[in-house]
Design a protein around this motif. Structure first.
Motif, PDB file in Angstrom:
ATOM      1  N   ILE A 175       0.924  -1.145  -0.121  1.00  0.00           N
ATOM      2  CA  ILE A 175       0.002   0.176  -0.108  1.00  0.00           C
ATOM      3  C   ILE A 175       0.809   1.310  -0.145  1.00  0.00           C
ATOM      4  CG2 ILE A 175      -1.900   1.307   1.105  1.00  0.00           C
ATOM      5  CD1 ILE A 175      -2.872  -1.057   2.550  1.00  0.00           C
ATOM      6  N   GLY A 176       0.344   2.241  -0.693  1.00  0.00           N
ATOM      7  CA  GLY A 176       1.462   3.540  -0.752  1.00  0.00           C
ATOM      8  C   GLY A 176       0.343   4.714  -0.988  1.00  0.00           C
ATOM      9  N   HIS A 177       0.654   5.798  -0.873  1.00  0.00           N
ATOM     10  CA  HIS A 177      -0.158   6.971  -0.951  1.00  0.00           C
ATOM     11  C   HIS A 177       0.600   8.044  -1.885  1.00  0.00           C
ATOM     12  CE1 HIS A 177       2.469   9.748   1.437  1.00  0.00           C
ATOM     13  NE2 HIS A 177       2.652   8.975   2.369  1.00  0.00           N
ATOM     14  N   ALA A 178      -0.366   8.937  -2.439  1.00  0.00           N
ATOM     15  CA  ALA A 178       0.168  10.141  -3.329  1.00  0.00           C
ATOM     16  C   ALA A 178      -0.459  11.375  -2.680  1.00  0.00           C
ATOM     17  CB  ALA A 178      -0.407   9.817  -4.662  1.00  0.00           C
ATOM     18  N   GLY A 179       0.669  12.190  -2.793  1.00  0.00           N
ATOM     19  CA  GLY A 179       0.392  13.476  -2.321  1.00  0.00           C
ATOM     20  C   GLY A 179       0.229  13.705  -0.935  1.00  0.00           C
ATOM     21  N   THR A 180       1.423  13.676  -0.152  1.00  0.00           N
ATOM     22  CA  THR A 180       1.587  13.764   1.196  1.00  0.00           C
ATOM     23  C   THR A 180       0.722  14.930   1.749  1.00  0.00           C
ATOM     24  OG1 THR A 180       3.683  12.674   1.345  1.00  0.00           O
ATOM     25  CG2 THR A 180       3.110  13.829   3.158  1.00  0.00           C
ATOM     26  N   LEU A 181      -0.001  14.666   2.824  1.00  0.00           N
ATOM     27  CA  LEU A 181      -0.779  15.743   3.732  1.00  0.00           C
ATOM     28  C   LEU A 181       0.083  15.885   5.096  1.00  0.00           C
ATOM     29  CD1 LEU A 181      -4.589  15.459   3.345  1.00  0.00           C
ATOM     30  CD2 LEU A 181      -3.183  17.504   2.715  1.00  0.00           C
ATOM     31  N   ASP A 182       0.297  17.197   5.591  1.00  0.00           N
ATOM     32  CA  ASP A 182       0.841  17.469   7.001  1.00  0.00           C
ATOM     33  C   ASP A 182      -0.014  16.908   7.926  1.00  0.00           C
ATOM     34  OD1 ASP A 182       3.028  18.942   5.637  1.00  0.00           O
ATOM     35  OD2 ASP A 182       2.065  20.780   5.881  1.00  0.00           O
ATOM     36  N   PRO A 183       0.564  16.389   8.942  1.00  0.00           N
ATOM     37  CA  PRO A 183      -0.352  15.924   9.903  1.00  0.00           C
ATOM     38  C   PRO A 183      -1.590  16.914  10.539  1.00  0.00           C
ATOM     39  CG  PRO A 183       2.031  15.426  10.486  1.00  0.00           C
ATOM     40  CD  PRO A 183       1.988  16.282   9.302  1.00  0.00           C
ATOM     41  N   GLY A 184      -1.366  18.021  10.500  1.00  0.00           N
ATOM     42  CA  GLY A 184      -2.283  19.021  11.054  1.00  0.00           C
ATOM     43  C   GLY A 184      -3.450  19.085   9.823  1.00  0.00           C
ATOM     44  N   ALA A 185      -3.362  18.721   8.904  1.00  0.00           N
ATOM     45  CA  ALA A 185      -4.193  18.975   7.461  1.00  0.00           C
ATOM     46  C   ALA A 185      -5.076  17.712   7.412  1.00  0.00           C
ATOM     47  CB  ALA A 185      -3.424  19.204   6.245  1.00  0.00           C
ATOM     48  N   ALA A 186      -6.285  17.972   6.884  1.00  0.00           N
ATOM     49  CA  ALA A 186      -7.451  16.980   6.586  1.00  0.00           C
ATOM     50  C   ALA A 186      -7.624  16.962   5.117  1.00  0.00           C
ATOM     51  CB  ALA A 186      -8.432  17.116   7.470  1.00  0.00           C
ATOM     52  N   GLY A 187      -8.402  15.786   4.857  1.00  0.00           N
ATOM     53  CA  GLY A 187      -8.812  15.852   3.504  1.00  0.00           C
ATOM     54  C   GLY A 187      -8.504  14.431   2.523  1.00  0.00           C
ATOM     55  N   VAL A 188      -8.650  14.788   1.101  1.00  0.00           N
ATOM     56  CA  VAL A 188      -8.332  13.709   0.231  1.00  0.00           C
ATOM     57  C   VAL A 188      -6.880  13.171   0.195  1.00  0.00           C
ATOM     58  CG1 VAL A 188      -8.341  13.242  -2.104  1.00  0.00           C
ATOM     59  CG2 VAL A 188     -10.259  14.593  -1.022  1.00  0.00           C
ATOM     60  N   LEU A 189      -6.770  12.056   0.501  1.00  0.00           N
ATOM     61  CA  LEU A 189      -5.542  11.142   0.405  1.00  0.00           C
ATOM     62  C   LEU A 189      -5.477  10.049  -0.381  1.00  0.00           C
ATOM     63  CD1 LEU A 189      -2.477  11.226   1.443  1.00  0.00           C
ATOM     64  CD2 LEU A 189      -3.245   9.649   3.293  1.00  0.00           C
ATOM     65  N   PRO A 190      -5.094   9.963  -1.859  1.00  0.00           N
ATOM     66  CA  PRO A 190      -5.154   8.977  -2.684  1.00  0.00           C
ATOM     67  C   PRO A 190      -4.304   7.903  -2.000  1.00  0.00           C
ATOM     68  CG  PRO A 190      -5.001  10.826  -3.751  1.00  0.00           C
ATOM     69  CD  PRO A 190      -4.529  11.377  -2.314  1.00  0.00           C
ATOM     70  N   VAL A 191      -4.862   6.576  -1.949  1.00  0.00           N
ATOM     71  CA  VAL A 191      -4.178   5.512  -1.444  1.00  0.00           C
ATOM     72  C   VAL A 191      -4.039   4.373  -2.698  1.00  0.00           C
ATOM     73  CG1 VAL A 191      -3.931   3.703   0.299  1.00  0.00           C
ATOM     74  CG2 VAL A 191      -4.485   5.841   0.981  1.00  0.00           C
ATOM     75  N   ALA A 192      -3.113   3.839  -2.977  1.00  0.00           N
ATOM     76  CA  ALA A 192      -2.936   2.672  -4.124  1.00  0.00           C
ATOM     77  C   ALA A 192      -2.702   1.359  -3.271  1.00  0.00           C
ATOM     78  CB  ALA A 192      -1.855   3.003  -4.954  1.00  0.00           C
TER      79      ALA A 192
ATOM     80  N   PHE B  83      -9.837  12.489  -7.486  1.00  0.00           N
ATOM     81  CA  PHE B  83     -10.657  11.939  -6.050  1.00  0.00           C
ATOM     82  C   PHE B  83     -11.137  13.241  -5.396  1.00  0.00           C
ATOM     83  CE2 PHE B  83      -6.903   9.201  -7.296  1.00  0.00           C
ATOM     84  CZ  PHE B  83      -7.195   8.029  -6.561  1.00  0.00           C
ATOM     85  N   SER B  84     -12.420  13.364  -5.041  1.00  0.00           N
ATOM     86  CA  SER B  84     -13.010  14.271  -4.542  1.00  0.00           C
ATOM     87  C   SER B  84     -13.349  14.053  -3.034  1.00  0.00           C
ATOM     88  CB  SER B  84     -14.270  14.459  -5.399  1.00  0.00           C
ATOM     89  OG  SER B  84     -15.104  15.476  -4.335  1.00  0.00           O
ATOM     90  N   VAL B  85     -13.504  15.059  -2.218  1.00  0.00           N
ATOM     91  CA  VAL B  85     -13.718  14.753  -0.784  1.00  0.00           C
ATOM     92  C   VAL B  85     -15.155  14.466  -0.531  1.00  0.00           C
ATOM     93  CG1 VAL B  85     -14.431  17.133  -0.214  1.00  0.00           C
ATOM     94  CG2 VAL B  85     -13.492  16.004   1.487  1.00  0.00           C
TER      95      VAL B  85
END
Length: 302
Positions: A31-48, A199-201
Motif C-alpha cells: 500500500i502507498g499514498h500519493a500527495g503527502t498531507l501534513d499531520p495537521g491537515a485533513a482531506g483527500v489522500l489517494p491510496v494505492a 479524487f474528491s472529498v
C-alpha cells in the motif's frame, strides 16, 4: 486487491499513519499514498493498493484543490499554526477590494519559495531537518500555477480561501506571501484538501468507514487516470506492448508524456509516445489480458 482508495485523512495523523492503518484493515503490506498531507491537515489522500502502487507517480502530477484559512498578525517557523510563534502584530483587516487586488497577484503562473519546514532535500538532507538543527537555508524559488484563488469569507483576523493549484504548490507559502502582500505577518490555519485529480472529498471514506467497507472501497485505477491521454492499442500489437516492443502510431506527433493504454476496452498499462518517431512503448504494464496463446500474467516494465 488492486486499485485506488479515496481516503479522508483526519487531522492529527500523518499520511504514513493512514497507510499503516489501512495495512491492518486490508491485511496487506503493498500500500502507498500519493500527495503527502501534513499531520495537521485533513482531506483527500489517494491510496494505492497492490499492483496500483506502481501507478502512484501518475497521480502526484495532477492538480489539487484546497480550502485554507489564513491567519493574520502571526508568523511562525513552519508557516502554519502548529509551529513556534516568531512574531505577532496588531492587524486591521483591509477592505475586500484591497484583498482581491492582493489575491490577483497570486493567480496564474507564479514563483513561490517553499517553507523551510518541508520535505525538499538540500544537500541530500530534508529541509525540515536543517531547520530543526538551526541551520540557515533558503530554498530556491519554484514555478507553480494557481489555477483558481477565491475569497470565501473575510473575518476580523482571517480569510477563508478556495485554491486550485499545480503540483508542487505549498499552501503554507501562499498564506505567508499573502500576508507580506498585505503588509502583515500571516500563517496558515486550518487546511482541507478537497480534491486530488479525480479524487474528491465528497466520495472519500473515513478510516472508520473503511473498517466496515474494507476492500469494497478499492476501485479500478483507470477511473482516476482520466487526466492522461487515452490510446487504444490495436489488438495485433498487444503482445508487442507486453514484450516492450515499440508500435508505430501515425498522427501522434503532438503527443508527449505518459498515455493510458487500452486494448479491447481494457486498461493494460502506461505507454510513452515519442512524437518525433511516432513510436509507442510500454512504460508500465499493469494488466495482461488473454490474447493469442492465452497467456495471462502481470508484470512491470521500467
Amino acid at each position: 486487491m488492486d486499485g485506488f482508495i479515496n481516503v479522508l485523512k483526519p487531522p492529527g495523523m500523518s499520511s504514513h499513519d493512514v497507510v499503516g492503518r489501512l495495512r491492518r484493515i486490508l491485511q496487506t503490506k503493498k500500500i502507498g499514498h500519493a500527495g503527502t498531507l501534513d499531520p495537521g491537515a485533513a482531506g483527500v489522500l489517494p491510496v494505492a493498493v497492490g499492483r496500483a502502487t506502481r501507478l502512484i507517480e501518475y497521480l502526484e502530477a495532477t492538480d489539487k484543490s484546497y480550502r485554507a484559512e489564513v491567519l493574520f498578525g502571526l508568523r511562525t517557523d513552519t508557516d502554519d499554526d502548529t509551529g513556534n510563534i516568531l512574531e505577532t502584530r496588531t492587524f486591521t483587516m483591509p477592505a475586500e477590494e484591497m484583498i482581491e487586488s492582493a489575491l490577483e497577484a497570486f493567480r496564474g503562473t507564479i514563483r513561490q519559495r517553499p517553507p523551510i519546514c518541508s520535505a525538499i532535500k538540500v544537500d541530500g538532507t530534508r529541509a525540515y531537518t536543517h531547520a530543526r538543527e538551526g541551520s540557515r537555508i533558503e530554498l530556491p524559488l519554484r514555478e507553480i500555477v494557481i489555477h483558481r484563488l477565491t475569497l470565501l469569507e473575510r473575518r476580523a483576523d482571517a480569510l477563508l480561501l478556495d485554491v486550485t493549484c499545480s503540483k508542487g504548490t505549498y499552501i503554507r507559502s501562499l498564506c505567508r506571501d499573502l500576508g507580506e502582500a498585505l503588509g502583515t505577518p500571516a500563517t496558515m490555519g486550518f487546511l482541507l484538501r478537497t480534491r486530488v485529480g479525480d479524487f474528491s472529498v465528497d466520495t472519500a471514506y473515513t478510516l472508520e468507514e473503511l473498517e466496515t467497507v474494507g476492500s469494497d472501497a478499492i476501485l479500478a485505477p483507470e477511473l482516476y487516470l482520466t487526466h492522461l491521454v487515452r490510446y487504444d492499442l490495436p489488438t495485433h500489437r498487444l503482445q508487442a506492448f507486453y514484450n516492450g516492443l515499440s508500435t508505430t502510431v501515425k498522427g501522434t506527433e503532438s503527443l508527449h508524456g505518459p498515455l493510458a493504454v487500452y486494448s479491447e476496452g481494457v486498461f493494460v498499462g502506461i505507454g510513452i509516445c515519442d512524437g518525433e518517431t511516432c513510436e509507442l512503448k510500454a512504460k508500465k504494464v499493469y494488466r495482461m489480458i488473454a490474447h493469442g496463446n492465452g497467456k495471462s500474467d502481470v508484470f512491470e516494465r521500467e
